[in-house]
Design an enzyme around this catalytic site. Structure first.
Site, PDB file in Angstrom:
ATOM      1  N   VAL A 191       0.473  -1.892   0.572  1.00 17.89           N
ATOM      2  CA  VAL A 191      -0.228  -0.149   0.328  1.00 17.89           C
ATOM      3  C   VAL A 191       0.856   1.359  -0.029  1.00 17.89           C
ATOM      4  O   VAL A 191       0.403   2.495  -0.507  1.00 17.89           O
ATOM      5  CB  VAL A 191      -1.000   0.051   1.162  1.00 17.89           C
ATOM      6  CG1 VAL A 191      -0.077   0.028   2.204  1.00 17.89           C
ATOM      7  CG2 VAL A 191      -2.089   0.818   0.720  1.00 17.89           C
ATOM      8  N   PHE A 192       2.492   1.348   0.180  1.00 22.29           N
ATOM      9  CA  PHE A 192       2.858   2.523   0.523  1.00 22.29           C
ATOM     10  C   PHE A 192       4.193   2.953  -1.108  1.00 22.29           C
ATOM     11  O   PHE A 192       4.923   3.198  -0.696  1.00 22.29           O
ATOM     12  CB  PHE A 192       4.254   1.879   1.407  1.00 22.29           C
ATOM     13  CG  PHE A 192       3.237   1.935   2.939  1.00 22.29           C
ATOM     14  CD1 PHE A 192       2.397   3.022   3.625  1.00 22.29           C
ATOM     15  CD2 PHE A 192       3.114   1.098   3.194  1.00 22.29           C
ATOM     16  CE1 PHE A 192       1.953   3.062   4.569  1.00 22.29           C
ATOM     17  CE2 PHE A 192       2.690   0.616   4.575  1.00 22.29           C
ATOM     18  CZ  PHE A 192       2.205   1.841   5.747  1.00 22.29           C
ATOM     19  N   LYS A 225      20.532   3.876  19.474  1.00 20.39           N
ATOM     20  CA  LYS A 225      20.630   2.048  19.367  1.00 20.39           C
ATOM     21  C   LYS A 225      22.059   1.299  20.398  1.00 20.39           C
ATOM     22  O   LYS A 225      21.444   0.383  20.975  1.00 20.39           O
ATOM     23  CB  LYS A 225      20.584   1.906  17.951  1.00 20.39           C
ATOM     24  CG  LYS A 225      18.825   2.382  16.969  1.00 20.39           C
ATOM     25  CD  LYS A 225      19.708   1.556  15.397  1.00 20.39           C
ATOM     26  CE  LYS A 225      18.407   2.337  14.698  1.00 20.39           C
ATOM     27  NZ  LYS A 225      18.656   1.391  12.985  1.00 20.39           N
ATOM     28  N   PRO A 264      28.175   7.852   9.537  1.00 17.44           N
ATOM     29  CA  PRO A 264      29.626   8.083   9.918  1.00 17.44           C
ATOM     30  C   PRO A 264      29.911   7.839  10.848  1.00 17.44           C
ATOM     31  O   PRO A 264      31.269   8.793  11.383  1.00 17.44           O
ATOM     32  CB  PRO A 264      28.678   9.696   9.486  1.00 17.44           C
ATOM     33  CG  PRO A 264      27.208   8.682  10.157  1.00 17.44           C
ATOM     34  CD  PRO A 264      27.140   7.514   9.413  1.00 17.44           C
ATOM     35  N   GLY A 265      29.668   6.567  12.022  1.00 19.13           N
ATOM     36  CA  GLY A 265      29.762   6.735  13.048  1.00 19.13           C
ATOM     37  C   GLY A 265      29.588   6.482  14.799  1.00 19.13           C
ATOM     38  O   GLY A 265      30.592   6.839  15.512  1.00 19.13           O
ATOM     39  N   ASP A 348      27.456  -2.440  11.521  1.00 23.65           N
ATOM     40  CA  ASP A 348      26.535  -1.741  11.357  1.00 23.65           C
ATOM     41  C   ASP A 348      26.012  -1.455   9.789  1.00 23.65           C
ATOM     42  O   ASP A 348      25.764  -0.296   9.298  1.00 23.65           O
ATOM     43  CB  ASP A 348      26.088  -0.429  11.529  1.00 23.65           C
ATOM     44  CG  ASP A 348      25.222  -0.537  11.995  1.00 23.65           C
ATOM     45  OD1 ASP A 348      23.926  -1.115  12.189  1.00 23.65           O
ATOM     46  OD2 ASP A 348      24.772   1.313  12.040  1.00 23.65           O
ATOM     47  N   LYS A 407      24.130  -5.568  12.833  1.00 22.76           N
ATOM     48  CA  LYS A 407      22.870  -5.491  12.540  1.00 22.76           C
ATOM     49  C   LYS A 407      22.276  -6.570  11.221  1.00 22.76           C
ATOM     50  O   LYS A 407      23.189  -6.661  10.011  1.00 22.76           O
ATOM     51  CB  LYS A 407      22.854  -4.242  11.736  1.00 22.76           C
ATOM     52  CG  LYS A 407      21.863  -4.003  11.081  1.00 22.76           C
ATOM     53  CD  LYS A 407      21.348  -2.375  10.897  1.00 22.76           C
ATOM     54  CE  LYS A 407      22.106  -2.172   9.457  1.00 22.76           C
ATOM     55  NZ  LYS A 407      22.019  -0.701   9.403  1.00 22.76           N
ATOM     56  N   ASN A 442      10.588  -1.833  10.435  1.00 25.10           N
ATOM     57  CA  ASN A 442      10.898  -2.406   9.310  1.00 25.10           C
ATOM     58  C   ASN A 442      12.052  -3.619  10.714  1.00 25.10           C
ATOM     59  O   ASN A 442      11.631  -4.289  11.427  1.00 25.10           O
ATOM     60  CB  ASN A 442      12.439  -1.100   9.033  1.00 25.10           C
ATOM     61  CG  ASN A 442      12.847  -1.090  10.469  1.00 25.10           C
ATOM     62  OD1 ASN A 442      13.224  -1.915  11.140  1.00 25.10           O
ATOM     63  ND2 ASN A 442      14.205  -0.016  10.478  1.00 25.10           N
TER      64      ASN A 442
END
Length: 841
Positions: A191-192, A225, A264-265, A348, A407, A442
């Site tokens: 739908v998105f 996080k 970027p860290g 990550d 991740k 997500n």
């Protein structure tokens, strides 16, 4: 491989199955292994104020009560229209030919064009049941059942690898989740597909109860996080402990970490902030637009972080898929951690999969693998032998291996699940965990691995073999791919492991589906808003021990303001103290070999060095009215650092090949990264200083003037100083000169010796002849104690005020090859003779 990004926080990012999504760079048994302690957070204020009650979970002020077309005109509007000739019940216009109803509000969205309506997302007076979700504050991580079998040899594992036709769909991957859950997630995004980025972002921002946590005062959401996971895991990354609860990092040791595919860290900025200058980080990521942005590290000192890009060092490309880059980074990390490796690794990585969102797991398989591989290459291992791996935790060694967090996204395919299975073999504990700071809509999750085992080599070699194969099969022209790395029946027959993975996938699929639906409802009804965000932010930051502060750039460096803020109302006279010259009479005031320490000075005057962050370093001689001036050489120091130093020219080599190198020798410390160390004992300051300078050491930065901590010799070991002296030919001199050799292999011409009283009078430190133990003796009270009295600690002021300066001028003979000796001056023979007398007492 496209560039590794950190797009979830900075760019428009839809849920991971949305059309425009990109893989974020930052961003469980029948009885679910994902039990959590729920702390329900309600909207702030009382029910009357918010217009809500137990039966009406949505605040009344956010619910649309009337359609705009049904709204009545105000009395003022009626009178105005009547003056213009309008009659009740007739249409607008001169002849009443116009419309009789109020003009309705436009349903247009974004820039699609006037009147266009998105099917399935038509504006509607829909509600959301906020009771469908509970706010989790006290998260609990459930670990995978530990692997207790024997780790196979490499040759056996190679037979596990299955190569087959390349897959470009994931719809049939139901070995580790139900068909219903897979479809729920895959269809939830449809739908998105035509939704504009701004609409998606607005609805997501308003619907996520954790959204306002954002990055707090850090670079991005990734930092939060990491803060979230670190706190939930009892700070096992920033304060690792052994099975007995004792710190793994010794007082005189740095906390070493690595950040992989992480520009970027944000992860690293958090670690550097938490450890306050007592950590050292190494980074590997793609060079270019996705590089580390150290200039944006406002919270943690970037000076303690060193990027490396594989082959070529700073000139490398940082591609983690390349085996030579992996090997070079491994070599670099071990060379700079005393050969031990890092305490933990964070990874990550992600890259854009726009248009191929449903197969992002397949496209990311090599990235998963290489991050795992690099981690186990550079992590320090436990010292357990293989047969001890089955012992209970409390019986294991006090030196466990390092930790890893990485991740992931989906875990539906046998390849990805096989990776988790292999990691569970070589780590004592493994978990799949989605922190609350990871957006619930997500499919992002993290694998957390605790305590790398010693017998990890065969799995490491197997990962390397798989990567070599993937480098061949992942090319666009190849029709083949590696589909399995662990036999499917091995994965499914291991009941505890299989149940954990299935439950993990099922729970996260449900979580994602619910929150995709919530975004859909918030898109349809723009009046809805998640009222619990402020309260959630406050509770989470408090739980994770993060100050609720606003991120702000440091501003223009002001050395005088920084100096005044550090010193406050302290006396400035301490900076003028230079000690007293060592004479024959003052030599005899030395009564104890264990109350003094010595360091060798080079030629040139000492000065004070003030760090205001990065290359903003300033100097002052401690006397002149012209205070802080910019340091000529390039030195990078953390903000709020104040040192007493000396600029020394060191030399390497002999003859025409001799090289000169300007260095900074640190004599003592006042402030380190804002920490006031002036009141610490001399030994404690030197311990802090040793770690500080080691963290600053950057062998890849040839543009920097390197900072060294001088070797400190206890007075009873002063003979070791003279063993380092030699007469050498120095460029620019016609005859040999006295030189002092450093532990790094270079040498410099010394100017003398500083003899520092490290025990404050009237105390002295002595060694018992009967027991050999050190004790402290008060000459005023004749009191002797074996524990160091607090009042005997020599502060910076004490050390500077009582220091003896032994200048090795002409006539002072400290080496046998020196010709002239003036009996009026103190030479080596006088000095050592006096020390021998003290030793015999």
């Amino acid at each position: 491989m496209s560039s590794l990004t950190d797009s979830e926080d900075e760019a428009d990012q839809r849920p991971s199955f949305g059309k425009s999504s990109s893989i974020s760079k930052r961003q469980g048994s029948k009885k679910s292994p994902f039990k959590r302690t729920f702390a329900k957070v309600t909207a702030g204020g009382d029910a009357g104020k918010n217009g809500s009650n137990e039966s009406d979970p949505i605040p009344a002020k956010f619910v649309k009560k009337k359609d705009p077309s049904q709204m009545e005109m105000s009395e003022a509007a009626r009178k105005m229209m009547a003056k213009m000739g309008h009659k009740e019940g007739e249409g607008l216009g001169k002849h009443g030919q116009g419309r009789t109803q109020i003009v309705e509000a436009s349903n247009q969205r974004g820039r699609r064009g006037l009147g266009m309506v998105v099917p399935g997302l038509e504006p509607a007076d829909v509600d959301w049941d906020f009771n469908k979700e509970e706010i989790i504050i006290d998260e609990v991580v459930e670990w995978l059942p530990p692997y207790t079998g024997k780790i196979p040899f490499l040759d056996e594992m190679k037979t596990w690898m299955v190569v087959g036709p390349k897959k470009r769909e994931i719809d049939d991957e139901t070995q580790f989740c139900s068909e219903e859950s897979l479809k729920l997630v895959l269809n939830g995004k449809s739908v998105f597909d035509v939704l504009e980025p701004e609409e998606m972002r607005r609805a997501r921002t308003k619907s996520n109860p954790y959204e306002t946590i954002r990055g707090a005062f850090f670079l991005n959401r990734a930092a939060m996080k990491m803060a979230n996971m670190d706190a939930v895991l009892d700070f096992m990354f920033t304060n690792p402990k052994n099975a007995k609860g004792e710190p793994l990092v010794e007082p005189n040791e740095l906390l070493y970490f690595a950040d992989v595919c992480a520009g970027p860290g944000g992860f690293s900025e958090y670690i550097l902030w938490r450890r306050k200058g007592e950590s050292k980080g190494f980074g590997l990521t793609l060079k270019g637009s996705n590089d580390f942005k150290l200039e944006d590290f406002f919270a943690g000192p970037p000076e303690m972080f060193e990027p490396h890009y594989g082959v070529g060092g700073l000139q490398g490309d940082g591609d983690i898929f390349r085996a030579d880059n992996q090997a070079e980074f491994d070599k670099f990390v071990h060379a700079n951690t005393d050969g031990k490796g890092v305490h933990f690794v964070m990874a990550d990585g992600g890259f854009s999969v726009e248009g191929q969102e449903n197969i992002q797991e397949i496209l990311s398989k090599q990235l998963y693998l290489c991050q795992f591989l690099v981690a186990i290459m550079i992590l320090r291992t436990g010292n357990l032998s293989a047969f001890l791996n089955i012992l209970p935790l409390h019986l294991k060694s006090s030196s466990p291996g390092g930790h890893f967090v990485c991740k992931l996204f989906d875990l539906f395919t046998p390849f990805s699940v096989g990776l988790v299975y292999l990691m569970n073999m070589i780590f004592e504990q493994v978990a799949i965990f989605k922190p609350v700071t990871s957006r619930p809509a997500n499919s992002e999750r993290y694998i957390v691995c605790k305590n790398l085992k010693a017998d990890k080599d065969s799995v490491q070699q197997y990962f390397h073999t798989i990567n070599l194969g993937l480098c061949q099969y992942m090319s666009a022209v190849s029709s083949q791919d590696i589909l399995h790395i662990v036999p499917l029946d091995t994965l499914t027959n291991d009941e505890p492991f299989f149940t954990y993975i299935v439950n993990s996938n099922e729970q996260l699929a449900r979580l994602q589906a619910i929150n995709l639906k919530k975004i859909e409802v918030f898109t349809k009804n723009s009046q809805l808003y998640e009222t619990r965000q402020s309260d959630v932010r406050k509770k989470c930051l408090e739980k994770w021990k993060i100050p609720d502060e606003i991120r702000a750039p440091p501003g223009r460096p002001d050395p005088m303001a920084t100096f005044r803020a550090l010193m406050k109302d302290s006396s400035k006279e301490i900076f003028e103290e230079t000690g007293q010259e060592l004479t024959h009479s003052r030599l005899h005031t030395i009564k104890s070999l264990y109350s003094y320490s010595c360091l060798v000075r080079g030629e040139g005057a000492s000065f004070y060095l003030l760090g205001c962050g990065r290359a903003n370093s300033y100097k002052w001689d401690g006397k002149s009215k012209i205070w802080w001036t910019k340091l000529e050489s390039r030195v990078e120091l953390p903000n709020k650092t104040l040192l007493e130093v000396q600029s020394v020219t060191e030399m390497k080599g002999e003859g025409k090949g001799q090289r000169r190198l300007t260095t900074i020798h640190v004599l003592d410390a006042f402030f380190l990264c804002g920490e006031d160390v002036r009141g610490m004992s001399f030994e404690k300051r030197q311990e802090k200083l040793q770690k500080f300078i080691k963290a600053l050491w950057k062998p890849t930065r040839s543009d920097l003037t390197q900072i060294y901590k001088l070797d400190i010799f206890p007075l009873h070991k002063a003979h070791e100083i003279f063993e380092r002296l030699a007469m050498r030919l120095v460029k620019g001199s016609n005859k040999p000169r006295l030189c002092y050799s450093t532990h790094s292999g270079s040498f410099f011409t010394p100017s003398g010796l500083s003899i520092i009283r490290t025990v404050k009078e009237p105390w002295s430190r002595c060694r018992s002849k009967s027991t050999g133990h050190l004790y402290w003796y008060n000459i005023n009270t004749n009191k002797s104690v074996y524990e160091c009295p607090p009042e005997s600690k020599a502060t910076v002021r004490d050390c500077k005020a009582t220091m003896l300066q032994w200048h090795w001028d002409e006539g002072v003979k400290v080496h046998a090859d020196q010709e002239k000796e003036d009996p009026e001056l103190v030479s080596k023979s006088h000095f050592m003779e006096h020390l021998d007398k003290i030793r015999q007492l």
